[in-house]
Motif scaffolding. Structure first.
Motif, PDB file in Angstrom:
ATOM      1  N   VAL A 192      17.581 -41.323  44.322  1.00 18.58           N
ATOM      2  CA  VAL A 192      16.946 -41.002  43.044  1.00 18.58           C
ATOM      3  C   VAL A 192      15.483 -40.600  43.292  1.00 18.58           C
ATOM      4  O   VAL A 192      15.003 -39.618  42.742  1.00 18.58           O
ATOM      5  CB  VAL A 192      17.049 -42.189  42.063  1.00 18.58           C
ATOM      6  N   GLN A 193      14.800 -41.330  44.146  1.00 22.36           N
ATOM      7  CA  GLN A 193      13.419 -40.995  44.483  1.00 22.36           C
ATOM      8  C   GLN A 193      13.341 -39.601  45.097  1.00 22.36           C
ATOM      9  O   GLN A 193      12.497 -38.794  44.713  1.00 22.36           O
ATOM     10  CB  GLN A 193      12.840 -42.020  45.453  1.00 22.36           C
ATOM     11  N   GLU A 248      11.321 -36.423  43.582  1.00 21.01           N
ATOM     12  CA  GLU A 248      10.282 -35.766  44.392  1.00 21.01           C
ATOM     13  C   GLU A 248      10.626 -34.308  44.671  1.00 21.01           C
ATOM     14  O   GLU A 248       9.738 -33.473  44.783  1.00 21.01           O
ATOM     15  CB  GLU A 248      10.091 -36.526  45.700  1.00 21.01           C
ATOM     16  N   GLY A 249      11.911 -33.997  44.766  1.00 20.80           N
ATOM     17  CA  GLY A 249      12.323 -32.636  45.086  1.00 20.80           C
ATOM     18  C   GLY A 249      12.412 -31.700  43.893  1.00 20.80           C
ATOM     19  O   GLY A 249      12.298 -30.481  44.054  1.00 20.80           O
ATOM     20  N   LYS A 276       4.007 -38.025  41.885  1.00 18.97           N
ATOM     21  CA  LYS A 276       2.952 -38.919  42.386  1.00 18.97           C
ATOM     22  C   LYS A 276       2.619 -40.039  41.401  1.00 18.97           C
ATOM     23  O   LYS A 276       2.083 -41.062  41.786  1.00 18.97           O
ATOM     24  CB  LYS A 276       1.683 -38.115  42.691  1.00 18.97           C
ATOM     25  N   LEU A 277       2.941 -39.850  40.137  1.00 16.41           N
ATOM     26  CA  LEU A 277       2.675 -40.866  39.119  1.00 16.41           C
ATOM     27  C   LEU A 277       3.671 -42.020  39.148  1.00 16.41           C
ATOM     28  O   LEU A 277       3.396 -43.084  38.617  1.00 16.41           O
ATOM     29  CB  LEU A 277       2.702 -40.236  37.721  1.00 16.41           C
ATOM     30  N   MET A 278       4.818 -41.803  39.758  1.00 12.79           N
ATOM     31  CA  MET A 278       5.898 -42.797  39.743  1.00 12.79           C
ATOM     32  C   MET A 278       5.680 -43.907  40.764  1.00 12.79           C
ATOM     33  O   MET A 278       5.265 -43.652  41.887  1.00 12.79           O
ATOM     34  CB  MET A 278       7.241 -42.132  40.062  1.00 12.79           C
ATOM     35  N   ASP A 279       5.975 -45.127  40.359  1.00 13.95           N
ATOM     36  CA  ASP A 279       6.020 -46.268  41.279  1.00 13.95           C
ATOM     37  C   ASP A 279       7.497 -46.484  41.608  1.00 13.95           C
ATOM     38  O   ASP A 279       8.205 -47.186  40.892  1.00 13.95           O
ATOM     39  CB  ASP A 279       5.416 -47.505  40.627  1.00 13.95           C
ATOM     40  N   PHE A 280       7.969 -45.863  42.664  1.00 12.97           N
ATOM     41  CA  PHE A 280       9.387 -45.878  43.000  1.00 12.97           C
ATOM     42  C   PHE A 280       9.907 -47.260  43.380  1.00 12.97           C
ATOM     43  O   PHE A 280      11.102 -47.508  43.327  1.00 12.97           O
ATOM     44  CB  PHE A 280       9.684 -44.861  44.106  1.00 12.97           C
ATOM     45  N   SER A 281       9.025 -48.172  43.710  1.00 11.54           N
ATOM     46  CA  SER A 281       9.471 -49.528  44.033  1.00 11.54           C
ATOM     47  C   SER A 281       9.969 -50.267  42.789  1.00 11.54           C
ATOM     48  O   SER A 281      10.608 -51.313  42.904  1.00 11.54           O
ATOM     49  CB  SER A 281       8.345 -50.326  44.695  1.00 11.54           C
ATOM     50  N   THR A 282       9.700 -49.712  41.603  1.00 17.25           N
ATOM     51  CA  THR A 282      10.125 -50.372  40.363  1.00 17.25           C
ATOM     52  C   THR A 282      11.414 -49.780  39.787  1.00 17.25           C
ATOM     53  O   THR A 282      11.838 -50.186  38.702  1.00 17.25           O
ATOM     54  CB  THR A 282       9.019 -50.280  39.291  1.00 17.25           C
ATOM     55  N   LEU A 283      12.048 -48.840  40.486  1.00 12.29           N
ATOM     56  CA  LEU A 283      13.277 -48.237  39.975  1.00 12.29           C
ATOM     57  C   LEU A 283      14.360 -49.293  39.788  1.00 12.29           C
ATOM     58  O   LEU A 283      14.623 -50.095  40.681  1.00 12.29           O
ATOM     59  CB  LEU A 283      13.790 -47.158  40.926  1.00 12.29           C
ATOM     60  N   THR A 307      32.650 -38.380  41.177  1.00 13.11           N
ATOM     61  CA  THR A 307      32.554 -39.312  42.299  1.00 13.11           C
ATOM     62  C   THR A 307      31.315 -39.020  43.133  1.00 13.11           C
ATOM     63  O   THR A 307      30.583 -39.929  43.501  1.00 13.11           O
ATOM     64  CB  THR A 307      33.816 -39.231  43.181  1.00 13.11           C
ATOM     65  N   GLY A 308      31.061 -37.747  43.404  1.00 12.09           N
ATOM     66  CA  GLY A 308      29.880 -37.365  44.177  1.00 12.09           C
ATOM     67  C   GLY A 308      28.588 -37.711  43.469  1.00 12.09           C
ATOM     68  O   GLY A 308      27.656 -38.234  44.072  1.00 12.09           O
ATOM     69  N   TYR A 309      28.537 -37.429  42.171  1.00 12.61           N
ATOM     70  CA  TYR A 309      27.334 -37.756  41.399  1.00 12.61           C
ATOM     71  C   TYR A 309      27.127 -39.259  41.309  1.00 12.61           C
ATOM     72  O   TYR A 309      26.004 -39.747  41.409  1.00 12.61           O
ATOM     73  CB  TYR A 309      27.404 -37.158  39.991  1.00 12.61           C
ATOM     74  N   LYS A 310      28.194 -40.006  41.109  1.00 14.52           N
ATOM     75  CA  LYS A 310      28.076 -41.464  41.044  1.00 14.52           C
ATOM     76  C   LYS A 310      27.524 -42.011  42.355  1.00 14.52           C
ATOM     77  O   LYS A 310      26.680 -42.900  42.361  1.00 14.52           O
ATOM     78  CB  LYS A 310      29.425 -42.095  40.724  1.00 14.52           C
ATOM     79  N   GLU A 311      28.014 -41.487  43.462  1.00 13.70           N
ATOM     80  CA  GLU A 311      27.520 -41.932  44.769  1.00 13.70           C
ATOM     81  C   GLU A 311      26.051 -41.558  44.941  1.00 13.70           C
ATOM     82  O   GLU A 311      25.240 -42.354  45.378  1.00 13.70           O
ATOM     83  CB  GLU A 311      28.370 -41.305  45.879  1.00 13.70           C
ATOM     84  N   LEU A 312      25.712 -40.333  44.568  1.00 14.72           N
ATOM     85  CA  LEU A 312      24.341 -39.848  44.713  1.00 14.72           C
ATOM     86  C   LEU A 312      23.361 -40.683  43.905  1.00 14.72           C
ATOM     87  O   LEU A 312      22.274 -41.019  44.378  1.00 14.72           O
ATOM     88  CB  LEU A 312      24.262 -38.386  44.268  1.00 14.72           C
TER      89      LEU A 312
END
Length: 69
Positions: free
Chosen positions: A23-24, A28-29, A37-44, A11-16
């Motif tokens: 996810v971003q 990043e972490g 820096k290579l990722m375009d996070f707006s396209t997730l 349940t916790g992982y599904k929420e996360l």
């Protein structure tokens, strides 16, 4: 009891993993900065699916796809 523990954590992982912002932050972490820096996070985009484990247990899976800059 073990099944209950797995369901509690599931349940916790599904929420996360339900929100692109989380996810971003995870990417990043936990990845080197050069990769993040290579990722375009707006396209997730979220994708759900099912799979069968090697022990023939049915599982649901949440995956995310995104583009590179």
């Amino acid at each position: 009891m073990v099944g209950t523990i797995h369901k509690h954590h599931d349940t916790g992982y599904k929420e996360l993993f339900s929100y692109p912002e989380f996810v971003q932050q995870l990417i990043e972490g936990f990845t080197p900065a050069e990769i993040a820096k290579l990722m375009d996070f707006s396209t997730l985009k979220s994708h759900s699916g099912n799979y069968i484990t090697p022990l023939f247990e049915k599982r649901r899976l949440k995956m995310w796809c995104g583009r590179l800059k």
